[in-house]
Every structure is written in C-alpha cells, then in structure tokens.
Design a protein around this motif. Structure first.
Motif, PDB file in Angstrom:
ATOM      1  N   UNK A   3      -0.733 -53.694   2.243  1.00 50.32           N
ATOM      2  CA  UNK A   3      -0.330 -52.962   3.450  1.00 50.32           C
ATOM      3  C   UNK A   3      -1.344 -51.872   3.762  1.00 50.32           C
ATOM      4  N   UNK A   4      -1.616 -51.583   5.047  1.00 54.83           N
ATOM      5  CA  UNK A   4      -2.562 -50.511   5.396  1.00 54.83           C
ATOM      6  C   UNK A   4      -1.973 -49.147   5.072  1.00 54.83           C
ATOM      7  N   UNK A  24      -1.503 -56.270   7.470  1.00 51.59           N
ATOM      8  CA  UNK A  24      -0.554 -57.384   7.320  1.00 51.59           C
ATOM      9  C   UNK A  24       0.847 -56.850   7.603  1.00 51.59           C
ATOM     10  N   UNK A  25       1.345 -57.100   8.793  1.00 52.26           N
ATOM     11  CA  UNK A  25       2.633 -56.520   9.199  1.00 52.26           C
ATOM     12  C   UNK A  25       3.828 -57.293   8.670  1.00 52.26           C
ATOM     13  N   UNK A  26       3.612 -58.457   8.100  1.00 57.93           N
ATOM     14  CA  UNK A  26       4.738 -59.264   7.642  1.00 57.93           C
ATOM     15  C   UNK A  26       5.115 -58.982   6.195  1.00 57.93           C
ATOM     16  N   UNK A  27       4.324 -58.205   5.462  1.00 58.61           N
ATOM     17  CA  UNK A  27       4.612 -57.958   4.060  1.00 58.61           C
ATOM     18  C   UNK A  27       5.712 -56.911   3.930  1.00 58.61           C
ATOM     19  N   UNK A  28       6.553 -57.003   2.869  1.00 56.39           N
ATOM     20  CA  UNK A  28       7.592 -55.972   2.673  1.00 56.39           C
ATOM     21  C   UNK A  28       7.023 -54.585   2.458  1.00 56.39           C
ATOM     22  N   UNK A  29       5.831 -54.491   1.872  1.00 60.52           N
ATOM     23  CA  UNK A  29       5.248 -53.177   1.624  1.00 60.52           C
ATOM     24  C   UNK A  29       4.888 -52.451   2.914  1.00 60.52           C
ATOM     25  N   UNK A  30       4.713 -53.214   4.011  1.00 58.93           N
ATOM     26  CA  UNK A  30       4.416 -52.560   5.286  1.00 58.93           C
ATOM     27  C   UNK A  30       5.589 -51.718   5.768  1.00 58.93           C
ATOM     28  N   UNK A  31       6.795 -52.070   5.322  1.00 59.14           N
ATOM     29  CA  UNK A  31       7.973 -51.302   5.722  1.00 59.14           C
ATOM     30  C   UNK A  31       8.019 -49.926   5.068  1.00 59.14           C
ATOM     31  N   UNK A  32       7.173 -49.696   4.087  1.00 58.99           N
ATOM     32  CA  UNK A  32       7.108 -48.372   3.473  1.00 58.99           C
ATOM     33  C   UNK A  32       6.371 -47.356   4.340  1.00 58.99           C
ATOM     34  N   UNK A  33       5.725 -47.798   5.397  1.00 59.71           N
ATOM     35  CA  UNK A  33       4.921 -46.891   6.207  1.00 59.71           C
ATOM     36  C   UNK A  33       5.725 -45.707   6.751  1.00 59.71           C
ATOM     37  N   UNK A  34       6.943 -45.905   7.295  1.00 62.84           N
ATOM     38  CA  UNK A  34       7.719 -44.719   7.734  1.00 62.84           C
ATOM     39  C   UNK A  34       8.022 -43.752   6.598  1.00 62.84           C
ATOM     40  N   UNK A  35       8.304 -44.281   5.409  1.00 61.97           N
ATOM     41  CA  UNK A  35       8.572 -43.406   4.273  1.00 61.97           C
ATOM     42  C   UNK A  35       7.312 -42.651   3.847  1.00 61.97           C
ATOM     43  N   UNK A  89       7.486 -29.756  -2.468  1.00 59.81           N
ATOM     44  CA  UNK A  89       6.176 -30.247  -2.057  1.00 59.81           C
ATOM     45  C   UNK A  89       5.538 -31.102  -3.153  1.00 59.81           C
ATOM     46  N   UNK A  90       5.649 -30.665  -4.408  1.00 59.69           N
ATOM     47  CA  UNK A  90       5.069 -31.428  -5.519  1.00 59.69           C
ATOM     48  C   UNK A  90       5.777 -32.771  -5.681  1.00 59.69           C
ATOM     49  N   UNK A  91       7.117 -32.748  -5.646  1.00 59.77           N
ATOM     50  CA  UNK A  91       7.874 -33.994  -5.828  1.00 59.77           C
ATOM     51  C   UNK A  91       7.606 -34.974  -4.697  1.00 59.77           C
ATOM     52  N   UNK A  92       7.562 -34.485  -3.470  1.00 59.33           N
ATOM     53  CA  UNK A  92       7.305 -35.385  -2.337  1.00 59.33           C
ATOM     54  C   UNK A  92       5.882 -35.944  -2.389  1.00 59.33           C
ATOM     55  N   UNK A  93       4.928 -35.139  -2.869  1.00 54.86           N
ATOM     56  CA  UNK A  93       3.563 -35.658  -2.984  1.00 54.86           C
ATOM     57  C   UNK A  93       3.487 -36.757  -4.036  1.00 54.86           C
ATOM     58  N   UNK A  94       4.157 -36.571  -5.174  1.00 55.22           N
ATOM     59  CA  UNK A  94       4.139 -37.603  -6.216  1.00 55.22           C
ATOM     60  C   UNK A  94       4.764 -38.894  -5.691  1.00 55.22           C
ATOM     61  N   UNK A  95       5.889 -38.765  -4.983  1.00 55.95           N
ATOM     62  CA  UNK A  95       6.505 -39.959  -4.393  1.00 55.95           C
ATOM     63  C   UNK A  95       5.593 -40.597  -3.359  1.00 55.95           C
ATOM     64  N   UNK A  96       4.955 -39.780  -2.539  1.00 55.44           N
ATOM     65  CA  UNK A  96       4.005 -40.296  -1.544  1.00 55.44           C
ATOM     66  C   UNK A  96       2.856 -41.029  -2.230  1.00 55.44           C
ATOM     67  N   UNK A  97       2.355 -40.484  -3.318  1.00 58.44           N
ATOM     68  CA  UNK A  97       1.241 -41.091  -4.037  1.00 58.44           C
ATOM     69  C   UNK A  97       1.622 -42.476  -4.562  1.00 58.44           C
ATOM     70  N   UNK A  98       2.805 -42.588  -5.160  1.00 60.07           N
ATOM     71  CA  UNK A  98       3.228 -43.883  -5.685  1.00 60.07           C
ATOM     72  C   UNK A  98       3.509 -44.878  -4.556  1.00 60.07           C
ATOM     73  N   UNK A  99       4.051 -44.404  -3.446  1.00 57.31           N
ATOM     74  CA  UNK A  99       4.285 -45.303  -2.308  1.00 57.31           C
ATOM     75  C   UNK A  99       2.975 -45.814  -1.728  1.00 57.31           C
ATOM     76  N   UNK A 100       1.979 -44.928  -1.618  1.00 62.71           N
ATOM     77  CA  UNK A 100       0.670 -45.347  -1.109  1.00 62.71           C
ATOM     78  C   UNK A 100       0.014 -46.336  -2.070  1.00 62.71           C
ATOM     79  N   UNK A 101       0.133 -46.069  -3.356  1.00 58.05           N
ATOM     80  CA  UNK A 101      -0.436 -46.978  -4.354  1.00 58.05           C
ATOM     81  C   UNK A 101       0.210 -48.359  -4.280  1.00 58.05           C
ATOM     82  N   UNK A 102       1.529 -48.384  -4.181  1.00 56.24           N
ATOM     83  CA  UNK A 102       2.241 -49.659  -4.110  1.00 56.24           C
ATOM     84  C   UNK A 102       1.897 -50.399  -2.821  1.00 56.24           C
ATOM     85  N   UNK A 103       1.850 -49.683  -1.703  1.00 59.86           N
ATOM     86  CA  UNK A 103       1.546 -50.327  -0.431  1.00 59.86           C
ATOM     87  C   UNK A 103       0.128 -50.897  -0.428  1.00 59.86           C
TER      88      UNK A 103
END
Length: 386
Positions: free
Chosen positions: A106-107, A191-202, A87-101
C-alpha cells in the motif's frame, strides 16, 4: 579587568542571550504552526468523504482543544505529561501501521511534502529529524556542571547517566527513522484493492494526533512575551501563553505560499540552533581561549607568580569540596601557585589533549564544510540557482 571592559562584556552577553532567546522562540513558534497546520490537514483528510468541514473551521476547533493543554504551568504539569505520552503512543502506532502498509504494497506517501518550502529536501529533512530546540540549553547545563565529576559527591546512577540516556535516545531515534527512509526510497505502486490500503485513514489520523498532541510540549517551553506586570496581575489567564497560541493559530491559517516561507525559516533556525551554533560556541570556548581548569582554583587574590595569574584568571571558581574533605581549612590562600597542583593539572590536561583534538576535528568539519556548504546551498536554492 577595568570597569569599561566589564560593562562591554556584560552588554555582549545580554545581546547573545537575547539573540539565542529570539531564535529559540521563533523556531518553537513556527514548529507549533507547522504541527497545527499539518495536523489539521491530516485529520481532515482522514474523515469520510461525505463529511465536509472548511479547513479554517476545523483548525479553530482543534485550537480550542489544544488550548486547554497549552496553558499548563510547566513541563511537570499532568496536562503536558499526558499529551506527550499520547503523542509518543500515537507515533508508535503510526510507525507500525506505515510499516505494515508498506510491507503489503500500500502507498504510504503524504501530500504534506507539497506544502513545505524550497529547503525541505531529503538530506535537510533527515538532519531536521534529529534537531532539538534545547541543544544550547543542554550544552550550557553540561558546561556549568563540568567540574562536578571531580567533587566528592556520590556518582550518578547508570540509569540516570546523561551519556547512557543520550545513547538510548539516539538509538531509538535511529531505529524509528531508518525504516521510514527505506520506505521513502522505495515507494510502492498504488494498489487500492489490498486490505492494507484501508489503513490509510488510520495512518492520517494517527499522524494528525501525533502532531496535535505534541504542540503543548513545544509551546510550554517557548520564551514568554514581555507582558506588563499590571496586565498579568489583573487576570488569572496566562496572557503570554495565550497571545503566543493566538499567533500560532493565525499563522497556521495563512495561504500555502506564505506557509512555505515559514517552514523554510523553521528548518533554518532548527539546523542552525542544533548544529552550527553549538559548534561555534565549542570552537570559541576551547580553541580561541585557554583550556578550562580541571583542579586548579581561581582565587580573588592576585598570586605572586605572573604566569600563574595568566593561567588561572580565565578559570571558573571551584567549590572547596572538589579538593577533598576539609580542604577549606587546609588549602592555603596561594594554592594556585602550588607546584603539586600545577603538575597534576598539567598531567590531567595532557590526558584530555587527544580527546580535544578529536572533538576539534569533528567540530571544525561541522562548522566549515557542512555549515558553510549548507549556507551556500540554501542561498542557491532560495535564489533559484539550483
């Protein structure tokens, strides 16, 4: 103290203990329900669009997976430790993905906000982020060991100090929360055309994994149900944990309108148990009662001085080691009347006076303006006044 007074005090303690146990159990139960429901929605939304699974079927599949971790014996079990670290590791990864997006336009919003109750507003969500279901337990533990600092036992290492660990945990929580508040205050354009939008499923998948793997830690400390002894001995299955988990699964499948009521009950129990009740206990203990003793002992024998009797009758007994080596043999039976001990007690109490004033101001502020205003606001939101 008369026998009737002792019986009355014992009954009051049992009622308070049962009430705290019930509030803690309800809070953890609805927290697990929210975790399971939102994890199912997040993981189901992260699947490809050509894969269709009914929400209730997917929730049952996840429940079967989580059940293997929920039936662990204690918090020290490897299952609970592994799930917590996941849970801790997935939250840290989620946090960095949200920050990058968010940094790339990306929304990062989530539809789970629409499934929450009427009390889930910005300020209450921020307060809920820092809540804990173990606040009263920690308060009781610190209360019981308040006199340990005066003993001759070796001091606790700095790496294991409760204050140091609390400061580090609060600092980490703030660092992992403030950016999310900034993201929520300044949402991006879709903005659906940006590469960061593809992170939404992750992002959705990591969010679901974080919530799902946090369920065992919540339920393992939930108060057990009163299962008859004969039933518990007739099987090796932990009946109490199994029944609680079945209730969690059933409540996670209720309609959205009902789940909003559960989420409101959850946030009320969490806020009351973390902020209001500890403040009330602190005021009752330190304002309406005499100050707790620092070095003065409480002896079973009645002292000759009536004023000393009134002072020491409310003080908890201290071990002999708190007065130095060999004190059990050297301390006289009437040490509670010793002028030197009383003078030292008075000086130590004066040193604590300023700190108590600061604590009382903060606690009264938390109890009356914040707690009272919060109750009025919650009542107005429920009846639809604002």
């Amino acid at each position: 103290m008369s026998r009737g007074s002792r019986i009355t005090r014992q009954r009051v303690r049992e009622v308070v203990r049962s009430s705290i146990r019930a509030i803690t159990g309800i809070s953890r139960l609805f927290l697990a329900v929210t975790y399971l429901r939102e994890a199912s929605h997040s993981l189901l939304s992260s699947l490809p669009s050509d894969i269709y699974i009914a929400n209730w079927v997917f929730t049952l599949i996840l429940a079967v997976i989580v059940y293997a971790f929920v039936i662990a014996q204690s918090l020290g079990s490897k299952r609970v430790i592994y799930s917590t670290w996941i849970s801790i590791a997935s939250y840290v990864l989620w946090f960095f993905c949200v920050t990058y997006a968010h940094a790339n336009g990306a929304p990062t919003g989530h539809s789970s906000w629409l499934r929450m109750g009427t009390l889930w507003e910005g300020i209450t969500v921020i307060a809920f982020t820092f809540t804990s279901s173990s606040t009263l337990t920690l308060y009781a533990s610190l209360k019981a060991s308040a006199h340990a600092a005066n003993s001759v036992s070796p001091k606790t290492p700095i790496s294991r100090s409760f204050k140091i660990l609390s400061i580090i945990s609060v600092a980490l929580a703030v660092c992992l929360t403030i950016p999310l508040l900034i993201f929520a205050a300044s949402p991006n354009q879709p903005l659906t055309d940006t590469p960061s939008y593809r992170l939404r499923p992750f992002i959705l998948a990591l969010s679901g994994i974080t919530l799902l793997s946090g369920i065992p830690l919540v339920l393992i400390t939930t108060p057990s149900l009163p299962v008859p002894e004969r039933l518990r001995r007739s099987t090796t299955i932990p009946l109490s944990k199994t029944l609680i988990f079945v209730i969690v699964v059933i409540l996670s499948l209720v309609p959205v309108d009902v789940s909003r009521v559960f989420s409101d009950i959850l946030i009320v129990c969490a806020l009351v148990g973390t902020y209001f009740l500890p403040a009330l206990v602190h005021i009752t203990t330190h304002f309406f009662k005499r100050p707790l003793s620092i070095i003065m002992p409480t002896l079973p024998s009645t002292p000759s001085n009536p004023h000393a009797s009134n002072f020491s009758s409310n003080l908890p007994p201290l071990p002999d080691s708190s007065f130095g080596p060999g004190s059990s043999a050297s301390t006289p039976p009437n040490s509670a009347n010793d002028p030197l001990l009383q003078r030292k007690e008075f000086m130590l109490q004066r040193k604590q006076f300023g700190k108590r004033i600061i604590w009382d101001i903060g606690v009264w502020t938390l109890l009356l303006p914040v707690g009272g205003g919060g109750f009025v606001w919650a009542a107005g939101r429920i009846v639809g006044r604002w």
